[in-house]
Design a protein around this motif. Structure first.
Motif, PDB file in Angstrom:
ATOM      1  N   GLU A   1       0.829  -1.208   0.000  1.00 19.65           N
ATOM      2  CA  GLU A   1       0.000   0.000   0.000  1.00 19.65           C
ATOM      3  C   GLU A   1       0.863   1.259   0.000  1.00 19.65           C
ATOM      4  O   GLU A   1       0.356   2.362   0.161  1.00 19.65           O
ATOM      5  CB  GLU A   1      -0.922  -0.005   1.222  1.00 19.65           C
ATOM      6  CG  GLU A   1      -1.980  -1.085   1.130  1.00 19.65           C
ATOM      7  CD  GLU A   1      -2.971  -1.024   2.297  1.00 19.65           C
ATOM      8  OE1 GLU A   1      -3.188   0.068   2.841  1.00 19.65           O
ATOM      9  OE2 GLU A   1      -3.503  -2.087   2.650  1.00 19.65           O
ATOM     10  N   ASN A   2       2.179   1.079  -0.180  1.00 20.55           N
ATOM     11  CA  ASN A   2       3.068   2.240  -0.308  1.00 20.55           C
ATOM     12  C   ASN A   2       2.603   3.104  -1.486  1.00 20.55           C
ATOM     13  O   ASN A   2       2.215   2.589  -2.533  1.00 20.55           O
ATOM     14  CB  ASN A   2       4.508   1.761  -0.544  1.00 20.55           C
ATOM     15  CG  ASN A   2       5.530   2.869  -0.377  1.00 20.55           C
ATOM     16  OD1 ASN A   2       5.537   3.848  -1.124  1.00 20.55           O
ATOM     17  ND2 ASN A   2       6.403   2.728   0.609  1.00 20.55           N
ATOM     18  N   ARG A   3       2.647   4.432  -1.304  1.00 20.07           N
ATOM     19  CA  ARG A   3       2.177   5.342  -2.360  1.00 20.07           C
ATOM     20  C   ARG A   3       3.045   5.286  -3.610  1.00 20.07           C
ATOM     21  O   ARG A   3       2.623   5.685  -4.681  1.00 20.07           O
ATOM     22  CB  ARG A   3       2.158   6.778  -1.840  1.00 20.07           C
ATOM     23  CG  ARG A   3       1.059   7.058  -0.854  1.00 20.07           C
ATOM     24  CD  ARG A   3      -0.283   7.244  -1.566  1.00 20.07           C
ATOM     25  NE  ARG A   3      -1.367   7.242  -0.617  1.00 20.07           N
ATOM     26  CZ  ARG A   3      -2.200   8.279  -0.419  1.00 20.07           C
ATOM     27  NH1 ARG A   3      -2.062   9.364  -1.128  1.00 20.07           N
ATOM     28  NH2 ARG A   3      -3.160   8.205   0.471  1.00 20.07           N
TER      29      ARG A   3
ATOM     30  N   GLY B   1       0.013  -1.502   5.047  1.00 19.85           N
ATOM     31  CA  GLY B   1       0.254  -0.266   4.323  1.00 19.85           C
ATOM     32  C   GLY B   1       1.606   0.357   4.579  1.00 19.85           C
ATOM     33  O   GLY B   1       2.114   1.066   3.727  1.00 19.85           O
ATOM     34  N   ASP B   2       2.178   0.088   5.720  1.00 20.96           N
ATOM     35  CA  ASP B   2       3.463   0.706   6.004  1.00 20.96           C
ATOM     36  C   ASP B   2       4.554  -0.222   5.494  1.00 20.96           C
ATOM     37  O   ASP B   2       5.300  -0.818   6.248  1.00 20.96           O
ATOM     38  CB  ASP B   2       3.606   0.949   7.501  1.00 20.96           C
ATOM     39  CG  ASP B   2       4.779   1.871   7.795  1.00 20.96           C
ATOM     40  OD1 ASP B   2       5.398   2.356   6.823  1.00 20.96           O
ATOM     41  OD2 ASP B   2       5.083   2.081   8.962  1.00 20.96           O
ATOM     42  N   THR B   3       4.578  -0.357   4.184  1.00 22.27           N
ATOM     43  CA  THR B   3       5.405  -1.394   3.570  1.00 22.27           C
ATOM     44  C   THR B   3       6.289  -0.789   2.492  1.00 22.27           C
ATOM     45  O   THR B   3       6.180   0.382   2.173  1.00 22.27           O
ATOM     46  CB  THR B   3       4.503  -2.465   2.947  1.00 22.27           C
ATOM     47  OG1 THR B   3       3.622  -1.821   2.030  1.00 22.27           O
ATOM     48  CG2 THR B   3       3.679  -3.164   4.026  1.00 22.27           C
TER      49      THR B   3
END
Lengths: 393, 393
Positions: free
Chosen positions: A51-53, A220-222
């Motif tokens: 979920e990294n942008r 997400g914090d990936t």
């Protein structure tokens, strides 16, 4: 009823799957750095991505295909993540595939390594051209996808169904160092000859993520490249939904645990079990906070039963909690009991002995409800700093 | 107009403030572990405390006094945090104060150290009984409150107002190792002889927190004991709101920077400047994520201009961002420019040289708006692990 049996070997044990790994010149030490998974007939494929942008180019390339597409080829390289490389990063993948003479159906690429450098196209093309698509060298593939991993990661299961039919499922993966908060990339390729639909594949991946990969990495914090990919060629003609979901859960759990244990120098694996929280969500927040706390991780490294750091981390996570209801234990040794001081020298000694083990459980009973979650973490020592201080070279 | 001049010395330079530090037997190495601040006349006092759910006993004890109370005595110990000690923790503080023969007005306690152990009351009482309340030994006090700090932290300013009057303001603090996410305790005692009201003190503390202590510690994700306390005895009879707010900001900034620089083995201080984010809030989220990233911190330790870790951390923070608008620079060396590859060997060498400095700025231009925030961080090396693997002993 069904039976799930662990079996030896790599994903090449599965009917119709071919794979290999080679040295294409990306890693300076001559180790494998390029590999492939190939199937004679096209596979169903489903994936979960970071979920990294800033999703890496290969992830965008995959998502440019139609929904529920099929593929017969996955090309995987290490040492270069092809991330933050703009439109060129995606064009490079197309250039690479169009340079190959194989009969490819919707080929997929997957990359891991340093972010922000262009792919070394010539090396990759020359390397891929040398592939033997009839190879069954799962072990070589498992080495080709490694970066800071201390060892290759794989598991295999055979699933026997009630009607006498059976299928196989297994995986090859890379990932080390507690994915979050370190943002180390995790790649996991799960292959099966089960006759499973795209719809069930998608559902099974999602259902099983929370207790496996998401228990070692906060949603997400990936990293830019994190990928869990499931490939199914249906060759066994066997399928049972319950059996498949359970077998996939086992595979994902195994691979997640292998990643935690290979925590860039880690020697210890701790299960952070939070129970009786006000909600499952609260339990998850606290358990992940514990598995990510630098002070907790260094205390584990020092085999120091410093329960104050555990309590403080729970307090800092801001979940509903009350120090007069909290109970903390290391395996079955209670070190904090609702504010009644119980940390005698005898208890301290017992707790310290628990921490001398390679694996143990740290339980935090919040005492407010029925919410529970277990996150997995590892210690952090000198080796972690050594590995990460100069990863690029 | 007003003038703010840095002056030498400790808080004992301020009229009416007395202080000292002694060894009361808490630290095994004979170092100072107990100190006090005393004022002949009662002071106004205001404080900001941790948002940790498990506030330590001394914080609860303080908050049991009436709003805007006055005090003439602050007792501070290191080595024992008196946190997670239940009702006994608060009772112990009362027992301690009632054992002293001094003429105390609403005495305050402040503690830092290991969590979850009862206060060693006898040692503290015997130590406090030996205090000379006429002492002016700020340096001894600054040593008494240290835990993993490599050096004492203090600063002093004299503020000259337009009408010829003047006041002094200064602080003594402890805290090291990047407060968040490490949950190391920060204590900061700011003393002044300005004639400032409780209301202005409260407002000034709040106004100045964001750009100072909160830039080195994420709101709320703090230890059980974090405290910033402001004591004002009014003896100078001088006051100007603008001058006071600015002087307090300087004091808080100085102390925050001293804490970052003393990052438990840290050799480098980095300013993570996020500019042109969609909002100030976005900028703050990204800047703090950068200052807290283990992978970024180890890369700084290795003097490795691995901008991919910077970009990946911004992506993982999930703020609005676009890799084709992002620009990353180390001081004035642009290493990533909107997806156009610019990281040539020459640029890499220049960027690497920036990282050889003790202090530098890493700027991330998000390119989407006007939001900005600067967070401060340090590197993480072997020394950090050494300090934290066995802190209790």
């Amino acid at each position: 009823m069904f039976t799930i049996l662990p079996i030896k070997g790599f994903i090449d044990q599965i009917d119709g799957f071919y794979c290999d790994g080679i040295h294409a010149g990306l890693k300076p030490n001559g180790n494998n750095d390029l590999g492939f998974i190939y199937t004679k007939e096209a596979c169903n494929v489903q994936a979960i991505f970071t979920e990294n942008r800033f999703q890496a180019a290969p992830l965008k390339h995959f998502q440019n295909y139609e929904k529920n597409f099929q593929t017969n080829f996955v090309l995987i390289n290490s040492k270069n993540a092809n991330a933050l490389t703009g439109k060129k990063g995606i064009q490079d993948i197309d250039t690479l595939f169009s340079s190959l003479d194989f009969d490819l159906i919707n080929p997929i690429m997957s990359s891991t390594g340093v972010i922000g450098n262009p792919l070394p196209l010539e090396k990759l093309i020359n390397g891929a051209k040398s592939f033997d698509l009839n190879a069954k060298n799962g072990e070589e593939l498992s080495k080709a996808i490694m970066t800071t991993d201390a060892y290759p990661k794989t598991c295999m299961y055979e699933v026997k169904l009630e009607d006498g039919s059976s299928f196989k499922i297994g995986a090859v993966a890379k990932g080390a160092g507690m994915i979050n908060p370190n943002l180390a990339t995790m790649l996991c390729f799960i292959c099966t000859d089960a006759k499973v639909s795209s719809q069930d594949m998608k559902e099974a991946l999602e259902v099983n993520s929370d207790s496996t990969f998401n228990a070692i990495s906060v949603d997400g914090d990936t990293s830019t490249n994190d990928t869990v990919m499931l490939l199914a060629n249906g060759k066994s003609n066997a399928y049972d939904k319950d059996a498949f979901f359970e077998a996939l859960r086992l595979v994902m759990h195994d691979m997640a645990m292998l990643m935690v244990a290979d925590g860039e120098g880690a020697k210890k694996v701790a299960a952070f079990e939070v129970i009786n929280a006000l909600s499952d969500e609260d339990a998850q927040i606290a358990a992940k906070a514990l598995s990510n706390s630098l002070l907790v991780k260094t205390a584990l490294f020092g085999e120091d039963p410093n329960f104050g750091r555990i309590a403080s981390t729970i307090g800092a996570s801001k979940i509903a909690s009350d120090e007069e209801k909290l109970v903390i234990s290391y395996n079955d040794v209670i070190v904090y009991n609702k504010g009644e001081l119980c940390f005698t020298p005898e208890v301290e000694e017992k707790a310290g002995k628990v921490l001398q083990n390679d694996k143990y459980k740290i339980t935090c009973d919040i005492g407010l409800g029925e919410g529970k979650f277990t996150a997995y973490g590892c210690d952090l020592g000198y080796k972690y700093v050594e590995i990460n201080a100069d990863y690029r070279t």
